[in-house]
Design a protein around this motif. Structure first.
Motif, mmCIF file in Angstrom:
data_model
loop_
_atom_site.group_PDB
_atom_site.id
_atom_site.type_symbol
_atom_site.label_atom_id
_atom_site.label_comp_id
_atom_site.label_asym_id
_atom_site.label_seq_id
_atom_site.Cartn_x
_atom_site.Cartn_y
_atom_site.Cartn_z
ATOM 1 N N TRP A 1 26.461 72.946 14.750
ATOM 2 C CA TRP A 1 25.527 73.118 13.628
ATOM 3 C C TRP A 1 26.225 73.794 12.452
ATOM 4 N N ILE A 2 27.015 74.826 12.745
ATOM 5 C CA ILE A 2 27.736 75.547 11.692
ATOM 6 C C ILE A 2 28.691 74.611 10.963
ATOM 7 N N ASP A 3 29.456 73.820 11.710
ATOM 8 C CA ASP A 3 30.418 72.894 11.105
ATOM 9 C C ASP A 3 29.701 71.859 10.230
ATOM 10 N N ALA A 4 28.608 71.292 10.752
ATOM 11 C CA ALA A 4 27.866 70.280 10.001
ATOM 12 C C ALA A 4 27.231 70.878 8.750
ATOM 13 N N PHE A 5 26.758 72.107 8.859
ATOM 14 C CA PHE A 5 26.140 72.788 7.719
ATOM 15 C C PHE A 5 27.166 73.012 6.610
ATOM 16 N N ARG A 6 28.373 73.405 6.994
ATOM 17 C CA ARG A 6 29.442 73.603 6.014
ATOM 18 C C ARG A 6 29.751 72.297 5.274
ATOM 19 N N VAL A 7 29.845 71.215 6.028
ATOM 20 C CA VAL A 7 30.139 69.911 5.426
ATOM 21 C C VAL A 7 29.039 69.508 4.449
ATOM 22 N N ASP A 8 27.787 69.710 4.856
ATOM 23 C CA ASP A 8 26.653 69.348 3.994
ATOM 24 C C ASP A 8 26.639 70.154 2.701
ATOM 25 N N ILE A 9 26.899 71.450 2.806
ATOM 26 C CA ILE A 9 26.905 72.302 1.610
ATOM 27 C C ILE A 9 28.040 71.897 0.670
ATOM 28 N N ALA A 10 29.212 71.627 1.231
ATOM 29 C CA ALA A 10 30.354 71.222 0.406
ATOM 30 C C ALA A 10 30.062 69.899 -0.307
ATOM 31 N N GLU A 11 29.476 68.954 0.414
ATOM 32 C CA GLU A 11 29.137 67.665 -0.191
ATOM 33 C C GLU A 11 28.074 67.839 -1.275
ATOM 34 N N TYR A 12 27.099 68.684 -0.998
ATOM 35 C CA TYR A 12 26.013 68.936 -1.944
ATOM 36 C C TYR A 12 26.551 69.491 -3.265
ATOM 37 N N ILE A 13 27.451 70.461 -3.164
ATOM 38 C CA ILE A 13 28.044 71.066 -4.362
ATOM 39 C C ILE A 13 28.887 70.042 -5.112
ATOM 40 N N SER A 14 29.653 69.250 -4.374
ATOM 41 C CA SER A 14 30.486 68.229 -5.000
ATOM 42 C C SER A 14 29.645 67.224 -5.777
ATOM 43 N N LEU A 15 28.520 66.827 -5.218
ATOM 44 C CA LEU A 15 27.630 65.878 -5.889
ATOM 45 C C LEU A 15 27.033 66.472 -7.167
ATOM 46 N N CYS A 16 26.804 67.768 -7.148
ATOM 47 C CA CYS A 16 26.277 68.439 -8.352
ATOM 48 C C CYS A 16 27.270 68.368 -9.501
ATOM 49 N N PHE A 17 28.543 68.665 -9.207
ATOM 50 C CA PHE A 17 29.553 68.631 -10.263
ATOM 51 C C PHE A 17 29.888 67.197 -10.673
ATOM 52 N N ASP A 18 29.785 66.268 -9.730
ATOM 53 C CA ASP A 18 29.958 64.854 -10.089
ATOM 54 C C ASP A 18 28.876 64.425 -11.072
ATOM 55 N N TYR A 19 27.685 64.978 -10.858
ATOM 56 C CA TYR A 19 26.567 64.632 -11.746
ATOM 57 C C TYR A 19 26.840 65.073 -13.181
ATOM 58 N N VAL A 20 27.544 66.195 -13.320
ATOM 59 C CA VAL A 20 27.904 66.677 -14.662
ATOM 60 C C VAL A 20 28.801 65.658 -15.352
ATOM 61 N N SER A 21 29.823 65.199 -14.647
ATOM 62 C CA SER A 21 30.752 64.224 -15.224
ATOM 63 C C SER A 21 30.053 62.909 -15.535
ATOM 64 N N ILE A 22 29.208 62.476 -14.601
ATOM 65 C CA ILE A 22 28.490 61.209 -14.796
ATOM 66 C C ILE A 22 27.559 61.298 -16.005
ATOM 67 N N SER A 23 26.841 62.407 -16.098
ATOM 68 C CA SER A 23 25.908 62.589 -17.216
ATOM 69 C C SER A 23 26.646 62.650 -18.546
ATOM 70 N N ASN A 24 27.801 63.307 -18.549
ATOM 71 C CA ASN A 24 28.601 63.388 -19.767
ATOM 72 C C ASN A 24 29.096 61.996 -20.190
ATOM 73 N N ASN A 25 29.492 61.202 -19.202
ATOM 74 C CA ASN A 25 29.942 59.837 -19.504
ATOM 75 C C ASN A 25 28.805 58.991 -20.065
ATOM 76 N N MET A 26 27.583 59.301 -19.603
ATOM 77 C CA MET A 26 26.426 58.528 -20.069
ATOM 78 C C MET A 26 26.127 58.787 -21.546
ATOM 79 N N THR A 27 26.663 59.855 -22.086
ATOM 80 C CA THR A 27 26.420 60.172 -23.497
ATOM 81 C C THR A 27 27.424 59.491 -24.421
ATOM 82 N N CYS A 28 28.409 58.824 -23.824
ATOM 83 C CA CYS A 28 29.412 58.140 -24.633
ATOM 84 C C CYS A 28 28.806 56.914 -25.333
ATOM 85 N N ASP A 29 29.402 56.550 -26.414
ATOM 86 C CA ASP A 29 28.941 55.395 -27.195
ATOM 87 C C ASP A 29 29.549 54.119 -26.599
ATOM 88 N N ASP A 30 28.694 53.286 -26.021
ATOM 89 C CA ASP A 30 29.211 52.074 -25.382
ATOM 90 C C ASP A 30 29.681 51.035 -26.391
#
Length: 202
Positions: free
Chosen positions: A49-78
């Motif tokens: 449980w501890i190992d799986a919880f660590r993996v989930d938290i790490a993935e969760y945080i990574s997805l949050c910062f990915d969202y920042v990059s994705i959102s910033n890219n969405m503001t670009c002029d296509d």
């Protein structure tokens, strides 16, 4: 020298006592083995449980910062050639990021006890709200970094507590083994003493 009748009675008594002691020792050994096996299995589940919880938290945080990059890219002029690639990348990755984030958040919540882990549940709720605010331009990356620090702190508290529970289980195993050895040793000593007394008496 004892009378024949008394000798028979003593023989019956010692035989009964020996049978009782043997059954008692067998019961103690069986209980010890069963308890140890159960505690070890619980510890294994807790470690997993501890190992799986660590993996989930790490993935969760990574997805949050990915969202920042994705959102910033969405503001670009296509319409601008240099920015079009970034905009298309953001557009392509936005929905997968949202789906992965929701899945990651759900897994974490399902691992937690909502009545016990109130702090981290509140932090997760704040991060979910941050995503909406960031999309609307009312939150910043710095806000996310602050929330992530809180999330890491909350997670470490939970992991530390679970580790202590694992160690406590290991301690209980040692206590049970030691107690079992003492009981078996005392029982065997009693049986041996009874045998010697029987020979002396008879």
């Amino acid at each position: 020298m004892m009378e024949p009748e008394s000798s028979v009675q003593m023989t019956v008594w010692f035989s009964s006592a020996a049978a009782i002691i043997a059954a008692f020792i067998l019961g103690v050994v069986s209980l010890t083995v069963t308890t140890i096996a159960k505690e070890q299995k619980v510890s294994e589940f807790r470690l997993a449980w501890i190992d799986a919880f660590r993996v989930d938290i790490a993935e969760y945080i990574s997805l949050c910062f990915d969202y920042v990059s994705i959102s910033n890219n969405m503001t670009c002029d296509d319409k601008e050639p240099k920015e079009k690639v970034l905009f298309e990348s953001g557009s392509a990755n936005l929905n997968p990021n949202i789906l992965a984030f929701n899945s990651s958040e759900a897994r974490i919540k399902l691992r937690l006890n909502w009545d016990e882990h109130t702090e981290i549940m509140a932090t997760i709720s704040q991060i979910s709200k941050w995503r909406s605010k960031y999309k609307n331009g009312t939150a910043t990356k710095l806000d996310l970094e602050d929330l992530v620090e809180v999330l890491l702190s909350d997670s470490n508290k939970i992991i530390s507590y679970e580790w202590k529970r694992v160690k406590k289980g290991e301690f209980l195993n040692r206590v049970i083994i030691s107690a079992g050895r003492i009981i078996v040793t005392v029982s065997l000593s009693a049986a041996l003493t009874a045998g010697i007394l029987y020979k002396v008496i008879t």
